[in-house]
Design a protein around this motif. Structure first.
Motif, mmCIF file in Angstrom:
data_model
loop_
_atom_site.group_PDB
_atom_site.id
_atom_site.type_symbol
_atom_site.label_atom_id
_atom_site.label_comp_id
_atom_site.label_asym_id
_atom_site.label_seq_id
_atom_site.Cartn_x
_atom_site.Cartn_y
_atom_site.Cartn_z
ATOM 1 N N ALA A 85 26.888 29.993 47.655
ATOM 2 C CA ALA A 85 27.052 30.404 49.055
ATOM 3 C C ALA A 85 26.306 31.702 49.362
ATOM 4 N N GLY A 86 26.130 32.554 48.368
ATOM 5 C CA GLY A 86 25.472 33.851 48.578
ATOM 6 C C GLY A 86 23.971 33.755 48.777
ATOM 7 N N GLY A 87 23.377 32.625 48.396
ATOM 8 C CA GLY A 87 21.933 32.440 48.533
ATOM 9 C C GLY A 87 21.412 31.523 47.445
ATOM 10 N N ARG A 88 20.482 30.665 47.805
ATOM 11 C CA ARG A 88 19.961 29.648 46.878
ATOM 12 C C ARG A 88 18.532 29.935 46.425
ATOM 13 N N GLU A 89 18.017 31.138 46.680
ATOM 14 C CA GLU A 89 16.613 31.411 46.391
ATOM 15 C C GLU A 89 16.254 31.338 44.908
ATOM 16 N N LEU A 90 17.223 31.437 44.007
ATOM 17 C CA LEU A 90 16.929 31.352 42.566
ATOM 18 C C LEU A 90 17.348 30.017 41.954
ATOM 19 N N ARG A 91 17.527 29.014 42.783
ATOM 20 C CA ARG A 91 17.939 27.699 42.307
ATOM 21 C C ARG A 91 17.041 27.184 41.185
ATOM 22 N N ASP A 92 15.722 27.331 41.319
ATOM 23 C CA ASP A 92 14.806 26.847 40.283
ATOM 24 C C ASP A 92 14.968 27.631 38.980
ATOM 25 N N THR A 93 15.247 28.916 39.091
ATOM 26 C CA THR A 93 15.525 29.732 37.903
ATOM 27 C C THR A 93 16.796 29.245 37.227
ATOM 28 N N TYR A 94 17.842 29.021 38.023
ATOM 29 C CA TYR A 94 19.095 28.503 37.460
ATOM 30 C C TYR A 94 18.843 27.194 36.722
ATOM 31 N N LYS A 95 18.058 26.315 37.357
ATOM 32 C CA LYS A 95 17.777 25.004 36.784
ATOM 33 C C LYS A 95 17.115 25.155 35.402
ATOM 34 N N GLU A 96 16.153 26.049 35.295
ATOM 35 C CA GLU A 96 15.469 26.258 34.010
ATOM 36 C C GLU A 96 16.396 26.868 32.964
ATOM 37 N N LEU A 97 17.220 27.824 33.376
ATOM 38 C CA LEU A 97 18.145 28.446 32.429
ATOM 39 C C LEU A 97 19.210 27.457 31.964
ATOM 40 N N ILE A 98 19.688 26.622 32.878
ATOM 41 C CA ILE A 98 20.666 25.588 32.515
ATOM 42 C C ILE A 98 20.038 24.613 31.527
ATOM 43 N N SER A 99 18.816 24.198 31.791
ATOM 44 C CA SER A 99 18.114 23.289 30.886
ATOM 45 C C SER A 99 17.991 23.910 29.492
ATOM 46 N N HIS A 100 17.704 25.188 29.443
ATOM 47 C CA HIS A 100 17.610 25.894 28.163
ATOM 48 C C HIS A 100 18.974 25.896 27.456
ATOM 49 N N CYS A 101 20.021 26.172 28.190
ATOM 50 C CA CYS A 101 21.377 26.208 27.606
ATOM 51 C C CYS A 101 21.785 24.854 27.054
ATOM 52 N N LYS A 102 21.335 23.768 27.682
ATOM 53 C CA LYS A 102 21.727 22.417 27.259
ATOM 54 C C LYS A 102 21.294 22.107 25.825
ATOM 55 N N TYR B 156 21.944 23.800 23.391
ATOM 56 C CA TYR B 156 22.974 24.334 22.500
ATOM 57 C C TYR B 156 24.346 23.698 22.706
ATOM 58 N N GLY B 157 24.468 22.828 23.695
ATOM 59 C CA GLY B 157 25.750 22.173 23.901
ATOM 60 C C GLY B 157 25.999 21.780 25.342
ATOM 61 N N LYS B 158 27.257 21.555 25.648
ATOM 62 C CA LYS B 158 27.702 21.135 26.979
ATOM 63 C C LYS B 158 27.665 22.330 27.930
ATOM 64 N N VAL B 159 27.058 22.133 29.086
ATOM 65 C CA VAL B 159 26.981 23.197 30.091
ATOM 66 C C VAL B 159 27.855 22.807 31.279
ATOM 67 N N PHE B 160 28.845 23.639 31.546
ATOM 68 C CA PHE B 160 29.703 23.444 32.716
ATOM 69 C C PHE B 160 29.050 24.101 33.923
ATOM 70 N N ASN B 161 29.266 23.533 35.088
ATOM 71 C CA ASN B 161 28.823 24.076 36.373
ATOM 72 C C ASN B 161 27.316 23.943 36.585
ATOM 73 N N GLN B 162 26.750 22.824 36.148
ATOM 74 C CA GLN B 162 25.315 22.600 36.299
ATOM 75 C C GLN B 162 24.887 22.461 37.761
ATOM 76 N N CYS B 163 25.843 22.256 38.657
ATOM 77 C CA CYS B 163 25.502 22.053 40.073
ATOM 78 C C CYS B 163 24.767 23.249 40.669
ATOM 79 N N VAL B 164 24.930 24.444 40.110
ATOM 80 C CA VAL B 164 24.240 25.608 40.690
ATOM 81 C C VAL B 164 22.720 25.473 40.612
ATOM 82 N N GLY B 165 22.225 24.631 39.714
ATOM 83 C CA GLY B 165 20.788 24.419 39.592
ATOM 84 C C GLY B 165 20.272 23.215 40.359
ATOM 85 N N LYS B 166 21.153 22.523 41.056
ATOM 86 C CA LYS B 166 20.730 21.317 41.790
ATOM 87 C C LYS B 166 20.075 21.686 43.113
ATOM 88 N N ASP B 167 19.205 20.779 43.572
ATOM 89 C CA ASP B 167 18.487 21.003 44.832
ATOM 90 C C ASP B 167 19.414 21.029 46.036
#
Length: 167
Positions: free
Chosen positions: A10-27, A29-40
């Protein structure tokens, strides 16, 4: 290993692509909760209690990672819940984002706070953080010999926190 990833919605989506890449990196190492923050796009699930779901995920993760370059009350609430549950917290922020990171985050001695200027450095800091709390973990995907090398940047440890020092 279970990892909770937090970033602004809600605060701003300008780093969505960054979130997406960081989430992909975290995956790796295991299960990542709250992956929706990286969705379009994020749908408003009126029938779902987002607060209860996210609090449950936080309480059941091994480590908590947040990208805090975009201010967000929700991310702050999630960080506090993780701290109260005794879960290790890593907060990353882009030093080039142009917005100051909250002193409430930076000054908290129980949060590891890292500034980065390149996404590859943020990924390496995530790897280091995960390995600190889950030694001997092996990424679930194999890298090819042509994988990108992380450029070295000087990192200085200050009062138990890792802070980026510009070269």
């Amino acid at each position: 290993m279970s990892i909770y990833f937090s970033g602004s919605i809600a605060g701003g989506r300008e780093l969505r692509d960054t979130y997406k890449e960081l989430i992909s990196h975290c995956k790796q190492y295991g299960k990542v909760f709250n992956q929706c923050v990286g969705k379009d796009s994020i749908r408003n699930h009126k029938s779902m209690n987002i607060y209860e779901r996210n609090m449950y995920w936080i309480e059941n993760c091994r480590v908590f990672i947040a990208e805090v370059s975009v201010p967000s009350l929700g991310v702050g609430m999630e960080i506090e819940r993780a701290l109260n549950a005794g879960i290790p917290v890593l907060c990353l922020y882009d030093v080039k984002a142009g917005k100051p990171t909250s002193r409430m985050i930076i000054d908290c001695k129980t949060i590891k706070v890292i500034g980065y200027s390149k996404l590859e450095v943020a990924k390496q800091m995530i790897t280091n953080f995960i390995e600190e709390y889950q030694p001997n973990i092996v990424p679930q995907s194999k890298y090819s010999d042509n994988s990108q090398k992380v450029e070295k940047e000087t990192i200085e440890f200050v009062t138990g926190k890792c802070v980026l020092v510009s070269n």
